[in-house]
Design a protein around this motif. Structure first.
Motif, mmCIF file in Angstrom:
data_model
loop_
_atom_site.group_PDB
_atom_site.id
_atom_site.type_symbol
_atom_site.label_atom_id
_atom_site.label_comp_id
_atom_site.label_asym_id
_atom_site.label_seq_id
_atom_site.Cartn_x
_atom_site.Cartn_y
_atom_site.Cartn_z
ATOM 1 N N LYS A 105 0.632 -0.858 0.211
ATOM 2 C CA LYS A 105 0.275 -0.111 0.250
ATOM 3 C C LYS A 105 0.743 1.224 -0.197
ATOM 4 C CE LYS A 105 -4.577 1.341 0.901
ATOM 5 N NZ LYS A 105 -4.247 1.923 -0.473
ATOM 6 N N GLN A 106 1.926 1.309 0.723
ATOM 7 C CA GLN A 106 2.449 2.695 0.679
ATOM 8 C C GLN A 106 3.583 2.681 0.114
ATOM 9 O OE1 GLN A 106 5.034 2.304 4.698
ATOM 10 N NE2 GLN A 106 3.266 1.484 5.529
ATOM 11 N N SER A 107 3.512 1.500 -1.043
ATOM 12 C CA SER A 107 4.496 2.307 -2.531
ATOM 13 C C SER A 107 3.869 1.948 -3.260
ATOM 14 C CB SER A 107 5.748 0.779 -2.027
ATOM 15 O OG SER A 107 4.935 -0.457 -2.803
ATOM 16 N N GLU A 108 2.239 1.630 -3.776
ATOM 17 C CA GLU A 108 2.259 1.348 -4.191
ATOM 18 C C GLU A 108 1.645 2.243 -5.347
ATOM 19 O OE1 GLU A 108 -2.363 0.827 -3.344
ATOM 20 O OE2 GLU A 108 -2.851 2.538 -2.591
ATOM 21 N N LYS A 109 2.526 4.137 -5.219
ATOM 22 C CA LYS A 109 2.670 5.073 -5.777
ATOM 23 C C LYS A 109 4.015 5.396 -6.987
ATOM 24 C CE LYS A 109 -1.656 6.739 -5.581
ATOM 25 N NZ LYS A 109 -2.329 6.464 -3.664
ATOM 26 N N ASN A 110 4.503 4.209 -6.184
ATOM 27 C CA ASN A 110 5.822 4.790 -6.604
ATOM 28 C C ASN A 110 6.272 3.493 -8.091
ATOM 29 O OD1 ASN A 110 6.454 5.087 -3.947
ATOM 30 N ND2 ASN A 110 7.854 3.360 -3.761
ATOM 31 N N THR A 111 6.960 4.079 -8.736
ATOM 32 C CA THR A 111 7.496 4.246 -10.092
ATOM 33 C C THR A 111 8.678 3.694 -10.461
ATOM 34 O OG1 THR A 111 7.459 6.228 -11.239
ATOM 35 C CG2 THR A 111 5.639 5.312 -11.009
ATOM 36 N N ALA A 112 9.930 4.036 -9.796
ATOM 37 C CA ALA A 112 11.136 4.102 -10.432
ATOM 38 C C ALA A 112 11.846 2.237 -10.571
ATOM 39 C CB ALA A 112 12.073 4.507 -9.530
ATOM 40 N N HIS A 113 11.346 1.822 -9.953
ATOM 41 C CA HIS A 113 11.686 0.250 -9.842
ATOM 42 C C HIS A 113 10.580 -0.751 -9.610
ATOM 43 C CE1 HIS A 113 15.734 1.615 -10.032
ATOM 44 N NE2 HIS A 113 15.503 2.383 -9.490
ATOM 45 N N TYR A 114 10.424 -1.429 -9.381
ATOM 46 C CA TYR A 114 9.636 -2.578 -9.410
ATOM 47 C C TYR A 114 10.284 -3.593 -8.755
ATOM 48 C CZ TYR A 114 5.823 -0.743 -12.586
ATOM 49 O OH TYR A 114 4.634 0.101 -13.381
ATOM 50 N N LEU A 115 9.960 -3.929 -7.882
ATOM 51 C CA LEU A 115 10.357 -4.688 -6.617
ATOM 52 C C LEU A 115 9.398 -6.250 -6.169
ATOM 53 C CD1 LEU A 115 13.318 -6.589 -5.544
ATOM 54 C CD2 LEU A 115 12.522 -5.317 -2.817
ATOM 55 N N ASN A 116 9.336 -7.010 -6.566
ATOM 56 C CA ASN A 116 8.592 -8.670 -6.817
ATOM 57 C C ASN A 116 9.061 -9.045 -5.985
ATOM 58 O OD1 ASN A 116 6.643 -7.082 -8.094
ATOM 59 N ND2 ASN A 116 7.087 -8.076 -10.011
ATOM 60 N N ILE A 117 8.343 -9.824 -4.591
ATOM 61 C CA ILE A 117 9.207 -10.695 -3.911
ATOM 62 C C ILE A 117 7.852 -12.124 -3.752
ATOM 63 C CG2 ILE A 117 10.072 -11.593 -1.905
ATOM 64 C CD1 ILE A 117 11.278 -9.182 -1.988
ATOM 65 N N ALA A 118 8.612 -13.483 -4.685
ATOM 66 C CA ALA A 118 7.598 -14.358 -4.524
ATOM 67 C C ALA A 118 7.787 -15.141 -2.978
ATOM 68 C CB ALA A 118 7.937 -15.141 -5.408
ATOM 69 N N ILE A 119 6.972 -15.276 -2.310
ATOM 70 C CA ILE A 119 6.466 -15.349 -1.317
ATOM 71 C C ILE A 119 5.507 -17.118 -1.409
ATOM 72 C CG2 ILE A 119 6.007 -16.289 0.799
ATOM 73 C CD1 ILE A 119 6.874 -13.246 1.053
ATOM 74 N N ASN A 120 5.579 -18.028 -1.602
ATOM 75 C CA ASN A 120 4.408 -19.147 -1.344
ATOM 76 C C ASN A 120 4.239 -18.679 -3.135
ATOM 77 O OD1 ASN A 120 2.473 -21.270 -1.565
ATOM 78 N ND2 ASN A 120 0.818 -20.091 -0.676
ATOM 79 N N TYR A 121 5.480 -18.661 -4.233
ATOM 80 C CA TYR A 121 5.026 -18.656 -5.334
ATOM 81 C C TYR A 121 4.923 -20.588 -6.506
ATOM 82 C CZ TYR A 121 5.491 -17.566 -10.114
ATOM 83 O OH TYR A 121 5.864 -17.686 -11.625
ATOM 84 N N GLY A 122 4.187 -20.349 -7.191
ATOM 85 C CA GLY A 122 4.703 -21.505 -8.301
ATOM 86 C C GLY A 122 3.658 -20.975 -8.924
ATOM 87 N N GLY A 123 4.963 -21.534 -10.637
ATOM 88 C CA GLY A 123 4.583 -20.748 -11.817
ATOM 89 C C GLY A 123 3.092 -21.496 -12.495
ATOM 90 N N ARG A 124 3.245 -22.942 -12.304
ATOM 91 C CA ARG A 124 1.688 -23.218 -12.744
ATOM 92 C C ARG A 124 0.744 -23.316 -12.395
ATOM 93 N NH1 ARG A 124 4.208 -30.029 -13.402
ATOM 94 N NH2 ARG A 124 5.303 -29.766 -14.943
ATOM 95 N N GLN A 125 0.889 -23.500 -11.025
ATOM 96 C CA GLN A 125 -0.072 -22.570 -10.222
ATOM 97 C C GLN A 125 -1.102 -20.884 -10.498
ATOM 98 O OE1 GLN A 125 0.250 -19.681 -7.389
ATOM 99 N NE2 GLN A 125 -2.048 -19.515 -7.243
ATOM 100 N N GLU A 126 0.544 -20.361 -10.511
ATOM 101 C CA GLU A 126 -0.280 -19.022 -11.166
ATOM 102 C C GLU A 126 -0.976 -18.947 -12.698
ATOM 103 O OE1 GLU A 126 3.796 -16.852 -12.301
ATOM 104 O OE2 GLU A 126 3.064 -14.604 -12.213
ATOM 105 N N ILE A 127 -0.340 -19.628 -13.413
ATOM 106 C CA ILE A 127 -0.858 -19.941 -14.640
ATOM 107 C C ILE A 127 -2.588 -20.462 -14.803
ATOM 108 C CG2 ILE A 127 -1.117 -21.001 -17.072
ATOM 109 C CD1 ILE A 127 2.304 -20.535 -16.692
ATOM 110 N N VAL A 128 -3.176 -20.908 -14.570
ATOM 111 C CA VAL A 128 -3.807 -21.827 -13.704
ATOM 112 C C VAL A 128 -5.000 -20.273 -13.445
ATOM 113 C CG1 VAL A 128 -5.070 -23.336 -12.041
ATOM 114 C CG2 VAL A 128 -3.267 -24.324 -13.527
#
Ligand code: IPE
Ligand code: MG
Length: 215
Positions: A105-128
């Motif tokens: 929420k606090q960073s949602e207006k920021n635009t210089a860089h994107y930092l994604n942190i994958a937690i409980n992430y799985g690529g197949r599940q994401e596609i589904v």
């Protein structure tokens, strides 16, 4: 970010020691990558398969993620970085979820860089889940509509995927987004992967010929 456990074992310490060293390295590499002009960075912190590790290790990793986020949020907001956590949110503890939501929420207006942190992430599940979202909106299933409904819709596809720790596989990371990513593998264990190692990866990337299937 692979190799924390082996890094610790080689020093006669427990795996948690390695995870702490690994999390300290995140700060260093994130700052360095952004200073080098990287626009978006996605860190694979915890996969949907990592829950199968011993409970103590999972607890330690979750604790580290929470401390890491708290410390990191302030810095991220000030440095115009937009923080997004990618992965299934439901299984995370209420307090970790709260810390993540605050950071996003606090960073949602920021635009210089994107930092994604994958937690409980799985690529197949994401596609589904992306396909399900497309269908539930009554949209047509296309490459574009799937992309737009992935967790990383805001930051796009990676040019380069780096895996530390010597394994030569993707382990369910950014399967859809990584279709044309350049891959870089190094034996260096994550806690030892410093600025110089990062620059080596960039250097190698800059020499690759990207043809995207053309000639
Ligand atoms: C870090 O390295 C990856 C995380 C899940 C945090 P590992 O914990 O997989 O370390 P190794 O592969 O056992 O050395
Ligand atoms: Mg590993």
């Amino acid at each position: 970010m692979d190799g924390n456990g082996r890094w610790a074992t080689a020093r006669g310490k427990n795996r948690s020691f390695g995870h702490r060293a690994g999390s300290a390295n995140v700060d260093r590499i994130v700052s360095h990558a952004f200073s080098k002009g990287v626009k978006s960075l996605t860190l694979y912190a915890f996969s949907s398969e990592n829950w199968a590790r011993p409970k103590e290790e999972v607890d330690e990793l979750m604790k580290l993620l929470k401390t890491y986020f708290k410390k990191f949020i302030k810095k991220v907001v000030k440095s115009d970085v937009r923080l997004v956590v990618v992965g299934g949110r439901e299984q995370l503890s209420a307090d970790l979820k709260k810390v993540i939501e605050d950071g996003e929420k606090q960073s949602e207006k920021n635009t210089a860089h994107y930092l994604n942190i994958a937690i409980n992430y799985g690529g197949r599940q994401e596609i589904v889940s992306a396909v399900k979202k497309v269908l539930s909106k009554g949209e047509e299933v296309t490459e574009q509509s799937i992309s737009a409904n992935l967790y990383t819709a805001q930051s796009g596809d990676p040019d380069l995927i780096i895996r530390t720790g010597g394994e030569l596989r993707l382990s369910n990371f950014l399967l859809y987004q990584g279709a044309y990513s350049e891959l870089y593998f190094t034996d260096v264990l994550w806690p030892d992967f410093d600025e110089k190692e990062f620059d080596k990866a960039l250097e190698e990337f800059s020499g690759r010929k990207r043809r995207f299937g053309k000639i």
